[in-house]
Motif scaffolding. Structure first.
Motif, PDB file in Angstrom:
ATOM      1  N   THR A 193     -23.292  72.755   8.403  1.00 39.98           N
ATOM      2  CA  THR A 193     -23.192  74.119   8.919  1.00 39.98           C
ATOM      3  C   THR A 193     -24.509  74.873   8.795  1.00 39.98           C
ATOM      4  OG1 THR A 193     -22.440  75.028   6.788  1.00 39.98           O
ATOM      5  CG2 THR A 193     -20.748  74.204   8.315  1.00 39.98           C
ATOM      6  N   GLU A 194     -25.500  74.275   8.143  1.00 40.19           N
ATOM      7  CA  GLU A 194     -26.804  74.909   8.005  1.00 40.19           C
ATOM      8  C   GLU A 194     -27.821  74.191   8.882  1.00 40.19           C
ATOM      9  OE1 GLU A 194     -27.870  75.317   3.889  1.00 40.19           O
ATOM     10  OE2 GLU A 194     -25.817  75.791   3.272  1.00 40.19           O
ATOM     11  N   GLU A 195     -28.976  74.818   9.073  1.00 37.16           N
ATOM     12  CA  GLU A 195     -29.991  74.240   9.962  1.00 37.16           C
ATOM     13  C   GLU A 195     -30.442  72.876   9.469  1.00 37.16           C
ATOM     14  OE1 GLU A 195     -34.425  75.329  11.781  1.00 37.16           O
ATOM     15  OE2 GLU A 195     -33.247  76.845  10.718  1.00 37.16           O
ATOM     16  N   ILE A 196     -30.639  72.761   8.151  1.00 37.06           N
ATOM     17  CA  ILE A 196     -30.967  71.480   7.534  1.00 37.06           C
ATOM     18  C   ILE A 196     -29.740  71.013   6.762  1.00 37.06           C
ATOM     19  CG2 ILE A 196     -32.442  70.277   5.868  1.00 37.06           C
ATOM     20  CD1 ILE A 196     -34.635  72.305   6.532  1.00 37.06           C
ATOM     21  N   PRO A 197     -29.199  69.837   7.067  1.00 32.47           N
ATOM     22  CA  PRO A 197     -27.991  69.367   6.372  1.00 32.47           C
ATOM     23  C   PRO A 197     -28.204  69.283   4.855  1.00 32.47           C
ATOM     24  CG  PRO A 197     -28.479  67.988   8.274  1.00 32.47           C
ATOM     25  CD  PRO A 197     -29.671  68.868   8.075  1.00 32.47           C
ATOM     26  N   VAL A 198     -27.106  69.503   4.120  1.00 26.49           N
ATOM     27  CA  VAL A 198     -27.167  69.518   2.655  1.00 26.49           C
ATOM     28  C   VAL A 198     -26.155  68.521   2.096  1.00 26.49           C
ATOM     29  CG1 VAL A 198     -26.935  70.923   0.572  1.00 26.49           C
ATOM     30  CG2 VAL A 198     -27.812  71.965   2.680  1.00 26.49           C
ATOM     31  N   ILE A 199     -26.615  67.610   1.248  1.00 21.60           N
ATOM     32  CA  ILE A 199     -25.704  66.692   0.562  1.00 21.60           C
ATOM     33  C   ILE A 199     -24.998  67.448  -0.555  1.00 21.60           C
ATOM     34  CG2 ILE A 199     -25.522  64.629  -0.879  1.00 21.60           C
ATOM     35  CD1 ILE A 199     -27.891  63.469   0.637  1.00 21.60           C
ATOM     36  N   LEU A 200     -23.686  67.588  -0.422  1.00 18.07           N
ATOM     37  CA  LEU A 200     -22.889  68.252  -1.445  1.00 18.07           C
ATOM     38  C   LEU A 200     -22.361  67.262  -2.476  1.00 18.07           C
ATOM     39  CD1 LEU A 200     -20.758  70.702   0.741  1.00 18.07           C
ATOM     40  CD2 LEU A 200     -23.060  71.010  -0.203  1.00 18.07           C
ATOM     41  N   ARG A 201     -22.212  66.010  -2.064  1.00 16.74           N
ATOM     42  CA  ARG A 201     -21.781  64.951  -2.977  1.00 16.74           C
ATOM     43  C   ARG A 201     -22.416  63.649  -2.538  1.00 16.74           C
ATOM     44  NH1 ARG A 201     -15.521  63.343  -3.125  1.00 16.74           N
ATOM     45  NH2 ARG A 201     -16.079  62.264  -1.183  1.00 16.74           N
ATOM     46  N   PRO A 202     -23.186  62.968  -3.389  1.00 21.39           N
ATOM     47  CA  PRO A 202     -23.720  61.654  -3.022  1.00 21.39           C
ATOM     48  C   PRO A 202     -22.600  60.622  -3.003  1.00 21.39           C
ATOM     49  CG  PRO A 202     -24.241  62.138  -5.306  1.00 21.39           C
ATOM     50  CD  PRO A 202     -23.583  63.372  -4.750  1.00 21.39           C
ATOM     51  N   GLY A 203     -22.742  59.631  -2.148  1.00 25.43           N
ATOM     52  CA  GLY A 203     -21.690  58.624  -2.046  1.00 25.43           C
ATOM     53  C   GLY A 203     -22.145  57.383  -1.325  1.00 25.43           C
ATOM     54  N   GLY A 204     -21.256  56.837  -0.499  1.00 27.26           N
ATOM     55  CA  GLY A 204     -21.486  55.537   0.120  1.00 27.26           C
ATOM     56  C   GLY A 204     -22.609  55.494   1.138  1.00 27.26           C
ATOM     57  N   VAL A 205     -22.984  56.639   1.705  1.00 23.92           N
ATOM     58  CA  VAL A 205     -24.156  56.719   2.586  1.00 23.92           C
ATOM     59  C   VAL A 205     -25.262  57.429   1.805  1.00 23.92           C
ATOM     60  CG1 VAL A 205     -25.104  57.668   4.720  1.00 23.92           C
ATOM     61  CG2 VAL A 205     -22.778  56.756   4.689  1.00 23.92           C
ATOM     62  N   THR A 206     -26.415  56.808   1.682  1.00 19.24           N
ATOM     63  CA  THR A 206     -27.472  57.334   0.827  1.00 19.24           C
ATOM     64  C   THR A 206     -28.304  58.405   1.535  1.00 19.24           C
ATOM     65  OG1 THR A 206     -29.148  55.726   1.509  1.00 19.24           O
ATOM     66  CG2 THR A 206     -27.643  55.070  -0.283  1.00 19.24           C
ATOM     67  N   ARG A 207     -29.018  59.175   0.736  1.00 22.08           N
ATOM     68  CA  ARG A 207     -29.910  60.188   1.290  1.00 22.08           C
ATOM     69  C   ARG A 207     -30.951  59.547   2.206  1.00 22.08           C
ATOM     70  NH1 ARG A 207     -33.674  64.504  -2.174  1.00 22.08           N
ATOM     71  NH2 ARG A 207     -34.323  65.768  -0.370  1.00 22.08           N
ATOM     72  N   GLU A 208     -31.466  58.406   1.786  1.00 28.27           N
ATOM     73  CA  GLU A 208     -32.473  57.716   2.582  1.00 28.27           C
ATOM     74  C   GLU A 208     -31.926  57.316   3.949  1.00 28.27           C
ATOM     75  OE1 GLU A 208     -33.445  57.204  -1.754  1.00 28.27           O
ATOM     76  OE2 GLU A 208     -31.637  57.114  -0.526  1.00 28.27           O
ATOM     77  N   GLU A 209     -30.683  56.850   3.990  1.00 26.52           N
ATOM     78  CA  GLU A 209     -30.063  56.476   5.268  1.00 26.52           C
ATOM     79  C   GLU A 209     -29.856  57.696   6.163  1.00 26.52           C
ATOM     80  OE1 GLU A 209     -27.429  52.560   4.001  1.00 26.52           O
ATOM     81  OE2 GLU A 209     -26.663  54.561   3.556  1.00 26.52           O
ATOM     82  N   LEU A 210     -29.449  58.811   5.556  1.00 22.22           N
ATOM     83  CA  LEU A 210     -29.248  60.038   6.327  1.00 22.22           C
ATOM     84  C   LEU A 210     -30.559  60.549   6.902  1.00 22.22           C
ATOM     85  CD1 LEU A 210     -26.722  61.892   3.992  1.00 22.22           C
ATOM     86  CD2 LEU A 210     -26.235  60.985   6.269  1.00 22.22           C
ATOM     87  N   GLU A 211     -31.614  60.468   6.109  1.00 19.48           N
ATOM     88  CA  GLU A 211     -32.902  60.993   6.560  1.00 19.48           C
ATOM     89  C   GLU A 211     -33.470  60.198   7.730  1.00 19.48           C
ATOM     90  OE1 GLU A 211     -34.648  63.251   2.604  1.00 19.48           O
ATOM     91  OE2 GLU A 211     -35.099  61.112   2.879  1.00 19.48           O
ATOM     92  N   GLU A 212     -33.069  58.950   7.860  1.00 21.15           N
ATOM     93  CA  GLU A 212     -33.490  58.167   9.017  1.00 21.15           C
ATOM     94  C   GLU A 212     -32.919  58.742  10.315  1.00 21.15           C
ATOM     95  OE1 GLU A 212     -32.516  54.089   8.551  1.00 21.15           O
ATOM     96  OE2 GLU A 212     -33.813  53.782   6.799  1.00 21.15           O
TER      97      GLU A 212
END
Length: 348
Positions: A193-212
């Motif tokens: 809901t924000e301009e830059i997505p925010v991870i509220l809970r880490p889980g099965g998809v990693t931050r690195e995968e999302l940033e790709e």
């Protein structure tokens, strides 16, 4: 209440005509609560449109009702029924990660879902599970399904049907036993809901995968600052905890062994959560290897079952090794620290 148990082999062709899945779907339509496997953990499903049905989730789990729930869907049409708009970035995420262990927080449409699902927030958390049994049940029910983890609130999440039965037998209408889950940790929750997505809970998809896919991704302050209130479903209260006090230790194997020895000298029964690489290095009352440090996905898949094994072993205190805080390791450490109530010992 008698809890029905249906065994379904996810490796066979899952058809809606399976009597077990049809019966589970019927119970969901009748506003009963049914547990079923997903690729992360077992979910405790109920009709997300019904106050009556959702209230039964909170009652069965003993979960505070101000804690929002994730809604599970089986197709894109269901998502469009629930949310106001689907931005282009969200479309990219859906195309890349769904079905899969990624929950997206979006602006909800009014008067579609029970307010108990969203804790009266203006947003809803939605995901499409990557599990044939879960998808078949949701599809057959024709409903959006609210489904937190199928365990007593605060205990380790269930990765086997036996975990669900141990916690909730007699409290819910049924359990679909589809064998062990895969990822073993809950989905990543991403606020879109924000301009830059925010991870509220880490889980099965990693931050690195999302940033790709997304480029820049922020981390919720509550994940790194103790005085910040978490905004994600399943993160507001203590979770995942075994019965015995758990402490995460950031230090050498020798330092951990010293801590164990001190407790044993006081007559305590001590457990160690370690990996297959280090299992033989310790002397303790109970030593459980939780996967391989070289393959953190194996640690993730076994973590909750490992925590429950310490309950079965009736230890007085548990020490856990720390894990690298990157990739899936970020989610592992998040769950361990929650289970430990943020209790950490650091070797000087």
């Amino acid at each position: 209440m008698e809890t029905k148990i249906w065994s379904v082999d996810k490796n066979n062709e899952v058809e809606h005509s399976y009597p077990q899945l049809q019966e589970a779907a019927r119970l969901l339509r009748e506003n009963e609560v049914v547990a079923f496997p997903t690729e992360t953990v077992y979910g405790l499903g109920a009709n997300a449109r019904s106050d009556e049905a959702v209230a039964k989730i909170f009652q069965a789990k003993g979960r505070p009702s101000d804690n929002p729930l994730i809604v599970h869907i089986a197709n894109r049409n269901q998502l469009e029924e629930l949310v106001k708009d689907i931005p282009n970035l969200v479309d990219k995420l859906i195309n890349h990660f769904w079905p899969g262990p990624l929950t997206l927080v979006l602006r909800k449409k009014d008067h579609i879902l029970s307010e108990k699902v969203t804790a009266e927030l203006s947003t809803v958390a939605v995901r499409m599970p990557d599990h044939p049994i879960a998808l078949a049940i949701i599809e057959a029910s024709g409903l959006p399904i609210a489904a937190p983890s199928a365990n007593t609130s605060g205990k380790p999440s269930p990765t086997l049907a036996s975990h669900v039965i141990a916690d909730l037998d007699g409290k819910i209408a049924g359990v679909v036993d589809g064998g062990p889950t895969g990822v073993g940790l809950e989905s990543t929750v991403l606020d879109c809901t924000e301009e830059i997505p925010v991870i509220l809970r880490p889980g099965g998809v990693t931050r690195e995968e999302l940033e790709e896919i997304c480029g820049q991704v922020h981390i919720d302050k509550a994940l790194v600052q103790e005085n910040e209130a978490p905004r994600s479903p399943g993160m507001k209260y203590t979770h995942y905890a075994p019965k015995a006090p758990l402490t995460v230790v950031k230090g050498s194997l020798g330092f951990i062994q010293e801590l164990v020895s001190i407790q044993q000298e006081q007559g305590k029964r001590v457990g160690i959560l370690t990996t297959i690489e280090h299992e033989a290095e310790y002397s303790a009352d109970v030593i459980v290897a939780c996967g391989s440090v070289d393959k953190l996905e194996t640690v993730a898949s076994q973590l909750y079952d490992t925590l429950r094994k310490f309950d079965e072993a009736a230890v007085d205190i548990i020490y856990s090794e720390a894990f690298p805080d990157k990739g899936i390791g970020q989610a592992i450490m998040n769950r361990l620290l929650k289970a430990a109530g943020q209790q950490v010992i650091i070797e000087e």
